[in-house]
Design an enzyme around this catalytic site. Sequence first.
Site, PDB file in Angstrom:
ATOM      1  N   CYS A 126       3.664   3.747  53.487  1.00  0.00           N
ATOM      2  CA  CYS A 126       2.833   3.155  54.298  1.00  0.00           C
ATOM      3  C   CYS A 126       1.593   3.934  54.419  1.00  0.00           C
ATOM      4  O   CYS A 126       0.852   4.559  53.425  1.00  0.00           O
ATOM      5  CB  CYS A 126       3.450   2.910  55.308  1.00  0.00           C
ATOM      6  SG  CYS A 126       2.337   1.955  56.486  1.00  0.00           S
ATOM      7  N   ASP A 139       0.667  -8.159  50.394  1.00  0.00           N
ATOM      8  CA  ASP A 139       0.166  -7.072  50.943  1.00  0.00           C
ATOM      9  C   ASP A 139      -1.107  -7.123  50.802  1.00  0.00           C
ATOM     10  O   ASP A 139      -1.777  -5.905  50.173  1.00  0.00           O
ATOM     11  CB  ASP A 139       1.041  -5.884  50.549  1.00  0.00           C
ATOM     12  CG  ASP A 139       0.678  -4.651  51.607  1.00  0.00           C
ATOM     13  OD1 ASP A 139      -0.101  -4.803  52.693  1.00  0.00           O
ATOM     14  OD2 ASP A 139       1.136  -3.390  51.376  1.00  0.00           O
ATOM     15  N   HIS A 181       4.847  -5.717  52.694  1.00  0.00           N
ATOM     16  CA  HIS A 181       4.359  -3.964  53.301  1.00  0.00           C
ATOM     17  C   HIS A 181       5.805  -3.562  53.889  1.00  0.00           C
ATOM     18  O   HIS A 181       6.264  -4.186  54.724  1.00  0.00           O
ATOM     19  CB  HIS A 181       3.228  -4.135  54.077  1.00  0.00           C
ATOM     20  CG  HIS A 181       2.833  -2.685  54.280  1.00  0.00           C
ATOM     21  ND1 HIS A 181       2.079  -1.990  53.417  1.00  0.00           N
ATOM     22  CD2 HIS A 181       2.858  -1.897  55.309  1.00  0.00           C
ATOM     23  CE1 HIS A 181       1.550  -0.827  53.905  1.00  0.00           C
ATOM     24  NE2 HIS A 181       2.347  -0.915  55.127  1.00  0.00           N
TER      25      HIS A 181
END
EC number: 3.1.1.45
Length: 257
Positions: free
Chosen positions: A148, A195, A226
């Site tokens: 991330c 995502d 995600h």
Amino acid sequence: MEKEIFYDSDGAKIRAFLATPENPKLAVIVIHEIWGLNDNIKDISRRLANEGYMALAPQLYTRNEDVLNEGNIQNVMMKVWSIPPEKRNDPNSYQQIMSALDEKGKKVAELLVLNRQKTEEQMIKDAIKAYEYVSSQGVKKIVSMGFCMGGGLAFQLATEVPLDGTIVFYGRNPQPLEAIQKIKGPILGLYAGEDPPIDAGLPDLISAIIKYKKDLELKIYPGAYHAFFNDRGRSYNKEAAEDAWERVKSFLRRVSK
């Protein structure tokens, strides 16, 4: 062996989690998600150590750990993510959120939303010092691996120091994109098919990879969201996560040769 260590960086002692076997094959700098150095990141580090690699996971929030804890961050980011995508460039949307936050919440928002670029610049500096610390441990090869927010930071780190490999889990592209030409080692990019904010950058990434003749293994998981690798999160996708881990192991074996 696992332990907490501290390393020096620009006047601060940065806390980090170290997991390592005896005589590691290489080292991996594990860069956390927006939630900070938590049990998920420590477990990933342990998994790497079990495969024969040194894993160092710095707490890149050390400088602001009094406010940047997982609970405070979740409270703020859930409010931020509740803003419709089409309104996220509207200052009024953030002003409404800021007015509803307490002092710690406002500090979190300043660090991770309003002044995110400045915060990440400092985190990159602290990650560079993590690289220097690992280099001092006698390990011959070093890889960055991030998730991330940490995926973007791991990618950015590869443009700053001569890493032997980079593993990006659903992270944003390096800035500026031309910095990709500085990357030394191969790249493993693992992305979720669902995502949009991250996937929107993939065409430009691929163009830059081709232009600068870099080594990229790219995998997009259809139907995954995600943070699909985080087995503590709502977006965890067991099939995608297991395949991604096999790719990570294969990539590290390749780099360690």
